[in-house]
Design an enzyme around this catalytic site. Structure first.
Site, short mmCIF file in Angstrom:
data_model
loop_
_atom_site.label_atom_id
_atom_site.label_comp_id
_atom_site.label_asym_id
_atom_site.label_seq_id
_atom_site.Cartn_x
_atom_site.Cartn_y
_atom_site.Cartn_z
N SER A 42 12.04 50.21 24.00
CA SER A 42 11.52 51.30 25.00
C SER A 42 10.29 51.85 24.42
O SER A 42 10.21 51.76 23.05
CB SER A 42 12.56 52.40 25.32
OG SER A 42 11.55 53.49 26.16
N TYR A 102 17.78 59.09 22.08
CA TYR A 102 17.95 57.53 22.74
C TYR A 102 16.62 57.27 22.00
O TYR A 102 16.80 55.85 21.82
CB TYR A 102 17.84 57.87 24.18
CG TYR A 102 17.53 56.75 25.05
CD1 TYR A 102 17.92 55.63 25.21
CD2 TYR A 102 15.97 56.53 25.30
CE1 TYR A 102 17.50 54.47 26.06
CE2 TYR A 102 15.49 55.44 25.98
CZ TYR A 102 16.21 54.44 26.28
OH TYR A 102 15.82 53.49 26.96
P1 NAP Z 1 20.24 49.70 35.00
O1 NAP Z 1 19.57 49.17 35.97
O2 NAP Z 1 20.90 50.99 34.85
O3 NAP Z 1 21.38 48.73 34.45
C1 NAP Z 1 22.16 48.60 33.42
C2 NAP Z 1 23.19 47.47 33.24
O4 NAP Z 1 23.75 47.72 32.15
C3 NAP Z 1 24.03 47.21 34.64
O5 NAP Z 1 24.19 45.78 34.85
C4 NAP Z 1 25.57 47.76 33.86
O6 NAP Z 1 26.61 47.25 34.77
C5 NAP Z 1 25.07 47.52 32.41
N1 NAP Z 1 25.79 48.19 31.33
C6 NAP Z 1 25.73 49.40 31.13
N2 NAP Z 1 26.62 49.80 30.23
C7 NAP Z 1 26.99 48.58 29.68
C8 NAP Z 1 27.91 48.45 28.50
N3 NAP Z 1 28.04 49.27 27.68
N4 NAP Z 1 27.96 47.09 28.28
C9 NAP Z 1 27.39 45.84 29.01
N5 NAP Z 1 26.63 46.23 30.00
C10 NAP Z 1 26.55 47.74 30.38
O7 NAP Z 1 19.41 49.79 33.57
P2 NAP Z 1 18.05 49.29 33.06
O8 NAP Z 1 16.98 50.46 33.35
O9 NAP Z 1 17.63 47.88 33.62
O10 NAP Z 1 17.79 49.23 31.46
C11 NAP Z 1 18.19 47.96 30.59
C12 NAP Z 1 17.39 48.19 29.40
O11 NAP Z 1 15.88 48.76 29.61
C13 NAP Z 1 18.20 49.29 28.72
O12 NAP Z 1 18.10 48.89 27.27
C14 NAP Z 1 17.28 50.51 28.61
O13 NAP Z 1 17.07 51.60 27.43
C15 NAP Z 1 15.82 49.89 28.82
N6 NAP Z 1 14.65 50.71 29.33
C16 NAP Z 1 14.56 50.88 30.51
C17 NAP Z 1 13.69 51.55 31.10
C18 NAP Z 1 13.62 52.32 32.63
O14 NAP Z 1 12.61 53.01 32.53
N7 NAP Z 1 14.32 51.50 33.27
C19 NAP Z 1 12.60 51.92 30.12
C20 NAP Z 1 12.66 51.63 28.95
C21 NAP Z 1 13.61 50.83 28.53
P3 NAP Z 1 27.92 47.67 34.57
O15 NAP Z 1 28.08 49.05 35.01
O16 NAP Z 1 28.78 46.74 35.40
O17 NAP Z 1 28.34 47.72 33.17
#
Ligand code: NAP
Length: 257
Positions: free
Chosen positions: A149, A162
């Site tokens: 991130s 985080y």
């Molecule tokens: P998201 O849309 O909330 O999706 C999260 C996914 O992770 C879901 O499929 C969830 O499904 C699964 N999950 C959650 N906890 C888990 C665990 N302990 N083990 C396995 N699966 C798990 O999240 P996202 O925004 O795409 O984030 C993905 C990545 O991008 C993360 O590493 C986050 O730090 C990074 N990121 C996001 C942003 C942003 O602005 N969105 C910015 C920078 C970095 P289940 O509920 O079925 O487990």
């Protein structure tokens, strides 16, 4: 989306890719992108029904997809993810380690030890342990991608610890790129703000969303497809001479020089 599909090629024909935490958001889009480019994709998350739904969506787009329940901090489920993949497809070419939690907005010095442990366990340690299980199958030309991130460059106070775990992924990228060279390349994507479920606490409030958009040079938040395009590039042979690098995908939000 149609525009994206018109642009994509078949860089992953015959390849096998595992993406963790991939039933929605950025992980799902990465799996979809790799799949549309020809990969057999293994998707996973904690909940069977989410896994089943995501597999159906991918199959509906003509993608070869396998779904496996894997909570990334569960050792048996991690090992099973690797074993089932190898049993079905015989190899692993790409691993995208995408799972993360952000359970607290407390300042670091007020964060409970149990929360510190959880952040380390899911955001960093689980990635290492998954790769320990996968390493015997990662042959010449394979690729690992960590989803970090921009918060890793300058952890904001509302998500400081985080952010520190995301900084750790930068270090892990560098260290493992050395350790896994020359057969396996290791890189990271550092997304900016993407309005997924994960970021809802920021993006659902209009005023915060607007202030985040204003931090970008491109006047918009990122999309999961933007992140998927970057991850696919790094995982592909187009990035054959890139390892140990971090690709910032943040619309110009200030991150590093
Ligand atoms: P998201 O849309 O909330 O999706 C999260 C996914 O992770 C879901 O499929 C969830 O499904 C699964 N999950 C959650 N906890 C888990 C665990 N302990 N083990 C396995 N699966 C798990 O999240 P996202 O925004 O795409 O984030 C993905 C990545 O991008 C993360 O590493 C986050 O730090 C990074 N990121 C996001 C942003 C942003 O602005 N969105 C910015 C920078 C970095 P289940 O509920 O079925 O487990």
């Amino acid at each position: 989306m149609e525009k994206t599909q018109a642009r994509i090629g078949r860089r992953f024909q015959g390849k096998v890719a595992i993406v963790t935490a991939s039933t929605q958001g950025i992980g799902f889009s990465i799996a979809e992108r790799l799949g549309l480019e020809g990969a057999s994709v293994v998707i996973s998350s904690r909940k069977q029904n989410n896994v089943d739904e995501a597999v159906e969506k991918l199959k509906g787009k003509g993608i070869e997809a396998l779904g496996v329940v894997c909570h990334v901090s569960n050792p048996q489920q991690r090992k099973n993810l690797i074993d089932v993949t190898v049993q079905k497809y015989g190899k692993i070419d790409v691993i995208v380690s995408n799972a993360a939690v952000n359970p607290s907005i407390d300042p670091i010095l007020l964060t409970k030890e149990s929360i510190l442990d959880k952040l380390w366990e899911i955001n960093v340690k689980a990635s290492i342990l998954l790769l320990q299980d996968a390493a015997p199958y990662l042959k010449k030309g394979s690729s690992v991608i960590f989803i970090s991130s921009i918060a890793g460059y300058s952890p904001e106070s509302s998500m400081a610890m985080y952010g520190v775990t995301k900084t750790a992924l930068f270090g892990l990228t560098k260290a493992l790129a050395k350790e896994m060279a020359p057969d396996t390349r290791v890189n990271a994507v550092a997304p900016g703000f993407v309005p997924t479920h994960f970021a809802e606490f920021l993006t659902k409030t209009e005023s915060i969303r607007t202030s985040l958009e204003e931090k970008t040079l491109l006047n918009r938040l990122g999309t999961a497809e933007d992140m998927a395009a970057a991850a696919a590039f790094l995982a592909s042979d187009d990035a054959a001479y890139i390892t140990g690098e971090i690709l910032v995908v943040a619309g110009g939000v200030q991150s590093r020089l």
